[in-house]
Scaffold this active site. Structure first.
Site, PDB file in Angstrom:
ATOM      1  N   GLY A  24     -58.303   4.045  38.702  1.00 14.65           N
ATOM      2  CA  GLY A  24     -58.948   2.959  37.992  1.00 14.65           C
ATOM      3  C   GLY A  24     -59.293   3.463  36.610  1.00 14.65           C
ATOM      4  O   GLY A  24     -60.363   4.026  36.399  1.00 14.65           O
ATOM      5  N   THR A  25     -58.397   3.276  35.666  1.00 17.21           N
ATOM      6  CA  THR A  25     -58.502   3.935  34.371  1.00 17.21           C
ATOM      7  C   THR A  25     -57.955   3.024  33.287  1.00 17.21           C
ATOM      8  O   THR A  25     -57.037   2.245  33.540  1.00 17.21           O
ATOM      9  CB  THR A  25     -57.692   5.252  34.369  1.00 17.21           C
ATOM     10  OG1 THR A  25     -58.135   6.069  35.447  1.00 17.21           O
ATOM     11  CG2 THR A  25     -57.854   6.019  33.074  1.00 17.21           C
ATOM     12  N   VAL A  26     -58.506   3.140  32.075  1.00 23.39           N
ATOM     13  CA  VAL A  26     -57.937   2.429  30.927  1.00 23.39           C
ATOM     14  C   VAL A  26     -57.562   3.442  29.854  1.00 23.39           C
ATOM     15  O   VAL A  26     -58.218   4.468  29.686  1.00 23.39           O
ATOM     16  CB  VAL A  26     -58.915   1.394  30.341  1.00 23.39           C
ATOM     17  CG1 VAL A  26     -59.123   0.250  31.324  1.00 23.39           C
ATOM     18  CG2 VAL A  26     -60.244   2.016  29.953  1.00 23.39           C
TER      19      VAL A  26
ATOM     20  N   SER B 166     -62.576   6.053  32.490  1.00 24.13           N
ATOM     21  CA  SER B 166     -62.246   5.686  33.867  1.00 24.13           C
ATOM     22  C   SER B 166     -63.455   5.654  34.775  1.00 24.13           C
ATOM     23  O   SER B 166     -64.390   6.444  34.630  1.00 24.13           O
ATOM     24  CB  SER B 166     -61.247   6.708  34.428  1.00 24.13           C
ATOM     25  OG  SER B 166     -61.027   6.510  35.800  1.00 24.13           O
TER      26      SER B 166
END
Length: 514
Positions: free
Chosen positions: A332-334, A351
């Site tokens: 779950g990361t940008v 994240s």
């Protein structure tokens, strides 16, 4: 130019550039906005890492936090845990992203944080419609979590992200005024409210109420770390990553192994086979040695040394081989990349780790906390054994590329253990096979899972999958591309200064430029 996985966040960064901010201001604005418009991957309680090209020099920022001072292997075992928990308060380490934004702003920014965070605050207050990939991930996570997380500590998570008892649909407006108020407090105090003010008190009080370990001193004592980036030379370019506790070293080792070969084209069985085998060897070394630098027994230079690289390369044959298993973990990361007209560039990643992270939300703040502590082990002999103050093995890695001392630009591919694999594939597409940024990102991807098991996405050519199968790889075709990472690239032509960007077709990506 700003490239990231959400159009509204990219446009928020671009607006800051238009108002006279630089690439660093734009990166902070985009990062803060992503906590609002992509909470499925990051939040105010995230960790962050950045590579900053500023006035001709590359700087590294480690804004990851350590385990609380009160936590220990023994304390968790007394609570009945035989392995590190994935969710709840136990895997929450000190969140570093907010301190990272503040540190970037103080050192390199041009505009005040109150102006830089204004776009994120406006979106949190006024709301935004869910985009397709975001809405799909949001609904899938909340429906799965509803039955799993029944404790009182998870009630604020459902109240925030499933208002009215259901997750918002694609196209439905969602807003979080508490999130807006928190960002306003962070902007007004340059992050002090988060670590030493009212927000810190709320986090600690909630942690204490529900048996967590985070205390006021953990937040008060937190400081980001400016670090020297690592690099390897690859076919006339220098590829840059941050040093441990992140896994960027795995990317560099794999590329150095692969630099000893010549490849005929991007879609050939031999290219894919050697990439996969090099990644396996690099992960094997990484899992054995990467941790908080204070606990590492070997230096990064030792793992990138010519002798060790030659030993790794010698193990690659015409057949797939087994190494220690890699346990796949959903990410779950940008990731975001920015560039301004003065030549400054930023590669930034933040994240919450597993989707919505720990599933812990501090009531009436919009603060969703990460679960990075899950990377720790409760085995005292393990290189990543849990210890007070220790930073965990981190999956999130920003990348940067230079040539002959000049910036080419930032790149990144998010997604748990897919990240080094995505970095290698995207860089080779760009450097070895001369694909433009968008083509380099769009090319079909593979993902090593464990042993000889390799996943390929639906668009991966069947004849290549069969060829890999004949070399001993256990190839499995997936039904969608969600696990193969989502990346962005901004390349600069050093001769003209013209920027060329690419953004991931596997998500709601966007390139904002003027």
């Amino acid at each position: 130019m700003v490239a990231t996985s959400q159009p509204l966040a990219a446009e928020a960064g671009l607006n800051v550039l238009r108002r006279g901010g630089n690439a660093i201001d734009a990166a902070i604005a985009t990062a803060a906005c992503l906590t609002v418009v992509e909470p499925t991957s990051n939040g105010i309680g995230s960790d962050a890492f950045a590579l900053v090209w500023h006035q001709g020099h590359l700087h590294g920022l480690n804004a990851s936090g350590g385990a609380p001072a009160a936590i220990s292997i023994e304390a968790l075992r007394r609570q009945g845990h035989s392995e590190m928990p994935k969710f709840g308060l136990a895997p929450v380490t000190v969140p570093g992203a907010v301190a990272g934004w503040a540190a970037l702003s103080v050192r390199f920014g041009r505009l005040p944080l109150t102006e830089v965070l204004a776009g994120a605050i406006e979106l949190a207050e006024g709301g935004f419609p869910l985009s397709p990939t975001l809405g799909h991930s949001w609904k899938r996570a909340l429906l799965a979590d509803r039955a799993q997380f029944t404790g009182r500590e998870f009630a604020p998570y459902f109240a925030l992200f499933a208002p009215g008892g259901h997750p918002p649909e694609i196209g439905e407006m969602w807003h979080s005024p508490h999130h807006a108020a928190t960002l306003s407090a962070i902007a007004a105090t340059r992050g002090e409210a988060f670590y030493r003010g009212d927000l810190a008190e709320r986090m600690v009080a909630f942690s204490r109420e529900h048996g967590g370990f985070l205390e006021r001193e953990d937040l008060e004592n937190y400081r980001v770390e400016w670090v020297e980036p690592l690099s390897v030379h690859y076919r006339g370019h220098d590829v840059w990553q941050l040093p441990p506790n992140g896994q960027g070293l795995i990317t560099l080792l794999a590329l150095k192994i692969l630099s000893g070969y010549h490849f005929s084209g991007p879609q050939s069985p031999e290219t894919y086979h050697k990439q996969i085998e090099a990644i396996k060897l690099a992960f094997s070394a990484g899992f054995a040695h990467i941790t908080d630098p204070a606990y590492m027994k070997l230096r990064a230079d030792d793992l990138l040394g010519d002798d060790f690289v030659a030993q790794c390369r010698a193990r690659i044959s015409a057949r797939a081989h087994e190494i220690a298993p890699l346990a796949p973990v959903g990410g779950g990361t940008v990731y975001l990349a920015t560039a301004d007209g003065e030549g400054n560039m930023v590669s930034l990643i933040q994240s919450n780790y597993m989707g919505f992270g720990s599933r812990i939300v501090i009531p009436e703040t919009g603060i969703a906390l990460q679960n990075r502590g899950n990377s720790f082990s409760l085995d005292p002999a393990h290189i990543n054994a849990l210890a007070p103050g220790k930073r965990p093995f981190h999956t999130i890695i920003p990348g940067f590329l230079t040539r002959e001392g000049q910036a080419i630009g930032p790149f990144g591919v998010m997604g748990g253990f897919m990240q080094p694999q995505g970095h290698v594939q995207v860089l080779m597409n760009s450097i070895d096979f001369n694909l433009n940024p968008q083509a380099a990102l769009d090319a079909p991807r593979w993902q090593w899972i464990n042993g000889t098991t390799v996943h390929v996405e639906p668009s991966f050519p069947n004849h290549l999958a069969l060829a890999l199968q004949r070399q001993g790889h256990q190839v499995m075709r997936t039904l969608d591309s969600g696990s193969f990472g989502r990346g962005q690239i901004i390349w600069q032509n050093p001769a003209t200064g013209v920027l060329c960007g690419g953004t991931e077709s596997r998500t709601d990506g966007h390139i904002a430029c003027y």
